[in-house]
Design a protein around this motif. Structure first.
Motif, PDB file in Angstrom:
ATOM      1  N   ILE A 271       0.838  -1.261  -0.045  1.00 54.37           N
ATOM      2  CA  ILE A 271       0.124  -0.033   0.005  1.00 54.37           C
ATOM      3  C   ILE A 271       1.145   1.351  -0.043  1.00 54.37           C
ATOM      4  CG2 ILE A 271      -1.544   1.225   1.350  1.00 54.37           C
ATOM      5  CD1 ILE A 271      -2.798  -1.500   2.200  1.00 54.37           C
ATOM      6  N   LEU A 272       2.054   1.146   0.882  1.00 54.59           N
ATOM      7  CA  LEU A 272       2.954   2.419   0.951  1.00 54.59           C
ATOM      8  C   LEU A 272       3.532   2.588  -0.439  1.00 54.59           C
ATOM      9  CD1 LEU A 272       4.234   2.000   4.714  1.00 54.59           C
ATOM     10  CD2 LEU A 272       2.705   3.771   3.708  1.00 54.59           C
ATOM     11  N   VAL A 273       3.936   1.555  -1.112  1.00 52.51           N
ATOM     12  CA  VAL A 273       4.539   1.625  -2.439  1.00 52.51           C
ATOM     13  C   VAL A 273       3.848   2.345  -3.519  1.00 52.51           C
ATOM     14  CG1 VAL A 273       5.577   0.098  -4.395  1.00 52.51           C
ATOM     15  CG2 VAL A 273       6.373  -0.189  -1.941  1.00 52.51           C
ATOM     16  N   SER A 274       2.430   1.839  -3.485  1.00 52.60           N
ATOM     17  CA  SER A 274       1.479   2.273  -4.273  1.00 52.60           C
ATOM     18  C   SER A 274       1.288   3.671  -4.180  1.00 52.60           C
ATOM     19  CB  SER A 274       0.201   1.649  -4.472  1.00 52.60           C
ATOM     20  OG  SER A 274      -0.530   1.782  -3.025  1.00 52.60           O
ATOM     21  N   ARG A 275       1.307   4.315  -2.939  1.00 52.49           N
ATOM     22  CA  ARG A 275       1.414   5.633  -2.601  1.00 52.49           C
ATOM     23  C   ARG A 275       2.706   6.290  -2.781  1.00 52.49           C
ATOM     24  NH1 ARG A 275      -2.851   3.183  -0.895  1.00 52.49           N
ATOM     25  NH2 ARG A 275      -4.887   4.117  -0.007  1.00 52.49           N
ATOM     26  N   GLY A 276       3.705   5.753  -3.030  1.00 49.40           N
ATOM     27  CA  GLY A 276       4.908   6.523  -3.354  1.00 49.40           C
ATOM     28  C   GLY A 276       5.876   6.628  -2.358  1.00 49.40           C
ATOM     29  N   ASN A 277       5.378   6.032  -1.049  1.00 51.99           N
ATOM     30  CA  ASN A 277       6.266   6.268   0.032  1.00 51.99           C
ATOM     31  C   ASN A 277       7.470   5.638   0.057  1.00 51.99           C
ATOM     32  OD1 ASN A 277       7.413   5.998   2.998  1.00 51.99           O
ATOM     33  ND2 ASN A 277       5.191   6.537   3.660  1.00 51.99           N
ATOM     34  N   LYS A 278       8.767   6.541  -0.161  1.00 56.00           N
ATOM     35  CA  LYS A 278       9.855   5.986  -0.224  1.00 56.00           C
ATOM     36  C   LYS A 278      10.740   5.802   1.146  1.00 56.00           C
ATOM     37  CE  LYS A 278      10.368   8.130  -4.809  1.00 56.00           C
ATOM     38  NZ  LYS A 278      10.723   9.512  -5.333  1.00 56.00           N
ATOM     39  N   THR A 279      10.062   6.196   2.306  1.00 52.39           N
ATOM     40  CA  THR A 279      10.906   6.048   3.438  1.00 52.39           C
ATOM     41  C   THR A 279      10.481   4.825   4.315  1.00 52.39           C
ATOM     42  OG1 THR A 279      11.053   8.431   3.698  1.00 52.39           O
ATOM     43  CG2 THR A 279      11.354   7.215   5.676  1.00 52.39           C
ATOM     44  N   LEU A 280       9.267   4.701   4.580  1.00 57.73           N
ATOM     45  CA  LEU A 280       8.647   3.500   5.280  1.00 57.73           C
ATOM     46  C   LEU A 280       8.513   2.305   4.671  1.00 57.73           C
ATOM     47  CD1 LEU A 280       7.895   3.066   8.023  1.00 57.73           C
ATOM     48  CD2 LEU A 280       5.267   3.589   7.695  1.00 57.73           C
ATOM     49  N   ALA A 281       8.417   2.305   3.227  1.00 59.14           N
ATOM     50  CA  ALA A 281       8.086   1.098   2.684  1.00 59.14           C
ATOM     51  C   ALA A 281       9.295   0.154   2.750  1.00 59.14           C
ATOM     52  CB  ALA A 281       7.662   1.394   0.945  1.00 59.14           C
ATOM     53  N   PRO A 282      10.560   0.502   2.544  1.00 58.15           N
ATOM     54  CA  PRO A 282      11.600  -0.178   2.562  1.00 58.15           C
ATOM     55  C   PRO A 282      11.818  -0.759   3.864  1.00 58.15           C
ATOM     56  CG  PRO A 282      12.337   1.911   1.272  1.00 58.15           C
ATOM     57  CD  PRO A 282      11.078   1.945   1.853  1.00 58.15           C
ATOM     58  N   ILE A 283      11.792   0.164   4.925  1.00 58.84           N
ATOM     59  CA  ILE A 283      11.921  -0.663   6.225  1.00 58.84           C
ATOM     60  C   ILE A 283      10.976  -1.712   6.729  1.00 58.84           C
ATOM     61  CG2 ILE A 283      11.676   0.256   8.820  1.00 58.84           C
ATOM     62  CD1 ILE A 283      12.689   2.952   7.717  1.00 58.84           C
ATOM     63  N   LEU A 284       9.961  -1.568   6.105  1.00 63.45           N
ATOM     64  CA  LEU A 284       8.746  -2.690   6.252  1.00 63.45           C
ATOM     65  C   LEU A 284       9.072  -3.647   5.610  1.00 63.45           C
ATOM     66  CD1 LEU A 284       5.376  -0.875   6.218  1.00 63.45           C
ATOM     67  CD2 LEU A 284       6.733  -1.755   8.280  1.00 63.45           C
ATOM     68  N   GLY A 285       9.688  -3.540   4.276  1.00 59.18           N
ATOM     69  CA  GLY A 285      10.332  -4.682   3.370  1.00 59.18           C
ATOM     70  C   GLY A 285      11.374  -5.568   4.102  1.00 59.18           C
ATOM     71  N   PHE A 286      12.346  -4.723   4.629  1.00 58.19           N
ATOM     72  CA  PHE A 286      13.595  -5.445   5.402  1.00 58.19           C
ATOM     73  C   PHE A 286      12.696  -6.210   6.625  1.00 58.19           C
ATOM     74  CE2 PHE A 286      16.170  -5.489   9.248  1.00 58.19           C
ATOM     75  CZ  PHE A 286      17.372  -6.005   8.908  1.00 58.19           C
ATOM     76  N   PHE A 287      11.934  -5.776   7.321  1.00 55.34           N
ATOM     77  CA  PHE A 287      11.402  -6.803   8.433  1.00 55.34           C
ATOM     78  C   PHE A 287      10.663  -7.838   8.023  1.00 55.34           C
ATOM     79  CE2 PHE A 287      12.441  -2.954  10.879  1.00 55.34           C
ATOM     80  CZ  PHE A 287      13.432  -3.519  11.949  1.00 55.34           C
ATOM     81  N   GLU A 288       9.810  -7.529   6.607  1.00 55.13           N
ATOM     82  CA  GLU A 288       8.994  -8.508   5.985  1.00 55.13           C
ATOM     83  C   GLU A 288       9.882  -9.608   5.685  1.00 55.13           C
ATOM     84  OE1 GLU A 288       6.290  -9.142   1.992  1.00 55.13           O
ATOM     85  OE2 GLU A 288       7.185  -7.058   2.497  1.00 55.13           O
ATOM     86  N   ILE A 289      11.082  -9.543   5.152  1.00 55.74           N
ATOM     87  CA  ILE A 289      11.834 -10.532   4.646  1.00 55.74           C
ATOM     88  C   ILE A 289      12.497 -11.290   5.728  1.00 55.74           C
ATOM     89  CG2 ILE A 289      13.595 -11.069   3.143  1.00 55.74           C
ATOM     90  CD1 ILE A 289      10.971 -10.619   1.730  1.00 55.74           C
ATOM     91  N   LEU A 290      13.052 -10.504   6.554  1.00 55.62           N
ATOM     92  CA  LEU A 290      13.665 -11.242   7.654  1.00 55.62           C
ATOM     93  C   LEU A 290      12.776 -12.122   8.374  1.00 55.62           C
ATOM     94  CD1 LEU A 290      16.163 -11.298   9.599  1.00 55.62           C
ATOM     95  CD2 LEU A 290      15.076  -9.368  10.845  1.00 55.62           C
TER      96      LEU A 290
END
Length: 196
Positions: free
Chosen positions: A36-55
């Protein structure tokens, strides 16, 4: 029976599947919010969430690979994915992130609808158009997702049979939005009140 054997079975067939299930719920919920954040263009929080998601995913899949003979883990993994998807959607709805564009097409005088929007603090734009049944009025408004239930009531009050469409807006640079009281912002249960 040896207590070590009982403890081992308890861990293998209950504790480990439960941990895998919970890990999947958390990582899929995070993944849903990240998308959802990626689709809204959020470049700060989306990568941080991605890190924890994959971990979290790597830890869960690692436990599956270490215990390939335990089929309960597979069910826990799939169940966690399903539950995480559901919780992610509920959380996104609760947070009501982003803005929406509302387009109303009506053969009736759109000027009254624009006035109704203005009285509630929303901006609206009226445009003349031509439809298959003749002349129509198009009314556009950008609203916060959280305000959509109130906006729907305004439209229904104007014309219960009005045709309208709603789409996500990636970015809004300016606009007219109603001001919210600080109490409204702090109420964590506002999305689940009766009638919402």
């Amino acid at each position: 029976m040896d207590s070590t054997f009982i403890d081992s079975n308890l861990y293998m067939y209950f504790v480990l599947p439960l941990l895998i299930f919970l890990a999947r719920v958390v990582d899929v919920t995070i993944g849903t919010l990240r998308i959802i954040l990626v689709s809204r263009g959020n470049k700060t929080l989306a990568p941080i969430l991605g890190f924890f998601e994959i971990l979290i995913w790597v830890v869960a899949i690692g436990q599956i690979m270490n215990n390939l003979n335990n089929y309960i883990n597979y069910i826990a993994y799939a169940g966690g994915f399903a539950m995480g998807s559901y919780i992610g959607m509920l959380l996104e709805e609760y947070l009501a992130m982003g803005s929406l564009v509302v387009r109303i097409i009506s053969p009736m005088n759109g000027e009254n609808l624009v006035k109704a929007f203005k009285e509630k603090g929303y901006g609206a734009t009226r445009v003349e158009g031509e439809g298959s049944m003749g002349r129509v009025q198009l009314v556009y408004s950008i609203v916060k997702r959280d305000d959509m239930p109130e906006v729907t009531k305004i439209i229904q009050g104007f014309n219960p049979k009005a045709f309208y469409s709603v789409e996500d807006v990636r970015k809004v640079s300016a606009g007219i939005f109603p001001t919210k009281s600080p109490i409204h912002k702090l109420n964590p249960f506002k999305r689940w009140r009766k009638g919402k």
